[in-house]
Design a protein around this motif. Structure first.
Motif, short mmCIF file in Angstrom:
data_model
loop_
_atom_site.label_atom_id
_atom_site.label_comp_id
_atom_site.label_asym_id
_atom_site.label_seq_id
_atom_site.Cartn_x
_atom_site.Cartn_y
_atom_site.Cartn_z
N PHE A 136 0.83 -1.20 0.00
CA PHE A 136 0.00 0.00 0.00
C PHE A 136 0.86 1.24 0.00
O PHE A 136 2.01 1.22 0.45
CB PHE A 136 -0.99 0.01 1.18
N SER A 137 0.30 2.31 -0.53
CA SER A 137 0.92 3.63 -0.48
C SER A 137 -0.11 4.62 0.04
O SER A 137 -1.29 4.51 -0.31
CB SER A 137 1.40 4.06 -1.86
N ILE A 138 0.36 5.55 0.86
CA ILE A 138 -0.50 6.62 1.39
C ILE A 138 -0.11 7.92 0.71
O ILE A 138 1.08 8.20 0.52
CB ILE A 138 -0.33 6.75 2.93
N TYR A 139 -1.11 8.71 0.32
CA TYR A 139 -0.88 9.99 -0.35
C TYR A 139 -1.64 11.09 0.36
O TYR A 139 -2.80 10.91 0.75
CB TYR A 139 -1.37 9.94 -1.80
N SER A 140 -1.01 12.23 0.49
CA SER A 140 -1.72 13.42 0.92
C SER A 140 -2.56 13.92 -0.24
O SER A 140 -2.07 14.09 -1.36
CB SER A 140 -0.70 14.48 1.35
N GLY A 141 -3.85 14.11 0.02
CA GLY A 141 -4.75 14.60 -1.02
C GLY A 141 -5.66 13.50 -1.53
O GLY A 141 -5.43 12.32 -1.31
N LEU A 142 -6.72 13.94 -2.20
CA LEU A 142 -7.70 13.03 -2.78
C LEU A 142 -7.74 13.23 -4.29
O LEU A 142 -7.54 14.34 -4.78
CB LEU A 142 -9.10 13.32 -2.22
N SER A 143 -8.05 12.15 -5.00
CA SER A 143 -8.39 12.28 -6.42
C SER A 143 -9.74 12.98 -6.52
O SER A 143 -10.38 13.28 -5.49
CB SER A 143 -8.43 10.89 -7.05
N PHE A 144 -10.21 13.24 -7.72
CA PHE A 144 -11.49 13.92 -7.90
C PHE A 144 -12.62 13.10 -7.30
O PHE A 144 -12.64 11.88 -7.42
CB PHE A 144 -11.78 14.15 -9.39
N VAL A 145 -13.54 13.77 -6.61
CA VAL A 145 -14.74 13.11 -6.09
C VAL A 145 -15.96 13.79 -6.72
O VAL A 145 -15.92 14.97 -7.08
CB VAL A 145 -14.81 13.18 -4.55
N ALA A 146 -17.06 13.02 -6.84
CA ALA A 146 -18.29 13.55 -7.43
C ALA A 146 -18.73 14.77 -6.63
O ALA A 146 -18.56 14.79 -5.41
CB ALA A 146 -19.37 12.47 -7.42
N PRO A 147 -19.30 15.80 -7.26
CA PRO A 147 -19.78 15.83 -8.64
C PRO A 147 -18.72 16.08 -9.70
O PRO A 147 -19.07 16.15 -10.88
CB PRO A 147 -20.79 16.98 -8.61
N ALA A 148 -17.44 16.24 -9.31
CA ALA A 148 -16.40 16.36 -10.34
C ALA A 148 -16.33 15.05 -11.13
O ALA A 148 -16.65 13.98 -10.60
CB ALA A 148 -15.06 16.66 -9.69
N GLU A 149 -15.88 15.12 -12.37
CA GLU A 149 -15.67 13.91 -13.16
C GLU A 149 -14.50 13.14 -12.56
O GLU A 149 -13.44 13.72 -12.28
CB GLU A 149 -15.35 14.29 -14.61
#
Ligand code: CA
Ligand code: CA
Ligand code: CA
Length: 247
Positions: free
Chosen positions: A101-114
């Motif tokens: 596993f890898s941990i990252y600061s931040g999130l990928s796009f979440v809805a309602p974003a594409e």
């Protein structure tokens, strides 16, 4: 435990379109405040293949579809322990996940974003401009990575990783923190600032890239309070005493 791959690839690959983009649906550990005490959450999920994490340690990166994304939020800084256990699969001929596993600061796009994915227009345009070999995907296990949707890119910042086993299974990339025991389990503890985090879990068997059958896994996130200042100064005093006695 390692079954031969040849017996596995005869089965049809069941790839769900629901897993085609990076999403955290049903995979949010929750929000934690480490200053309030120890707290933990366990989630179960699946990941396609037993190689996705290891494949993303090399110079052509990896395909995020071969990992599973989770998220959590820290409302204060603190210690976070994450463990992943590979579980028996519905099909007994499919070997049990060897997790990384890898941990990252931040999130990928979440809805309602594409939502983001490796073959979205912005991802492809970004990856095509990078030096080195043609990329298999946007995901990178050991460093920050950038991925996009049709129009926008987002970067997640690597905060640490652990891989099941040794270079014998995860390959020769430099800087991999292997746990030395290829036993379907990994655990690691990290001190992290407050914020939103992503966790990507995938397999560490670099050689099994022809098998994308789903693997079952269980993962537990435990937030641990910082040792108190009183405890730390007590320990420092004790250490000083021991040093003085020795002299
Ligand atoms: Ca590959
Ligand atoms: Ca690769
Ligand atoms: Ca292990």
């Amino acid at each position: 435990m390692k079954h031969t791959i040849s017996s596995v690839v005869l089965f049809p690959l069941l790839l769900s379109s629901a897993s085609a983009h990076i999403s955290y649906t049903n995979r949010n550990f929750g929000t934690f405040d480490p200053s309030l005490g120890t707290s933990s959450q366990t989630l179960t999920s699946t990941v396609a293949g037993n190689y996705g994490w290891a494949d993303a340690t090399d110079s052509d990166f990896g395909d995020s579809h071969r990992l599973r994304a989770f998220r959590f939020t820290l409302s204060n800084a603190g210690y976070v322990n994450l463990s992943v256990q590979g579980l028996a699969n519905a099909n007994p001929l499919v070997n049990v996940l060897n997790p990384g596993f890898s941990i990252y600061s931040g999130l990928s796009f979440v809805a309602p974003a594409e939502l983001a994915h490796d073959t979205a227009a912005a991802s492809i345009s970004y990856l095509n401009d990078l030096p080195g070999p043609a990329k298999e995907g946007a995901f990178r296990s050991l460093v920050d990575f950038t991925i996009g949707n049709t129009t926008d890119l987002i970067t997640l910042y690597n905060a640490g990783h652990v891989a099941d086993g040794t270079a014998a299974n995860y390959g020769s990339a430099l800087g991999i923190n292997g746990d030395g025991s290829y036993d379907n389990f990994v655990t690691g503890t990290f001190y992290l600032p407050a914020g939103d985090y992503s966790v990507f879990i995938g397999g560490t068997d670099y050689s099994s890239q022809s098998d994308a059958n789903n693997r079952n896994l269980s993962t537990t996130l435990t937030v641990i309070p910082e040792p108190s200042t009183a405890l730390l100064s007590g320990l420092a005093a004790l250490a000083l005493c021991i040093r003085r006695k020795r002299h």
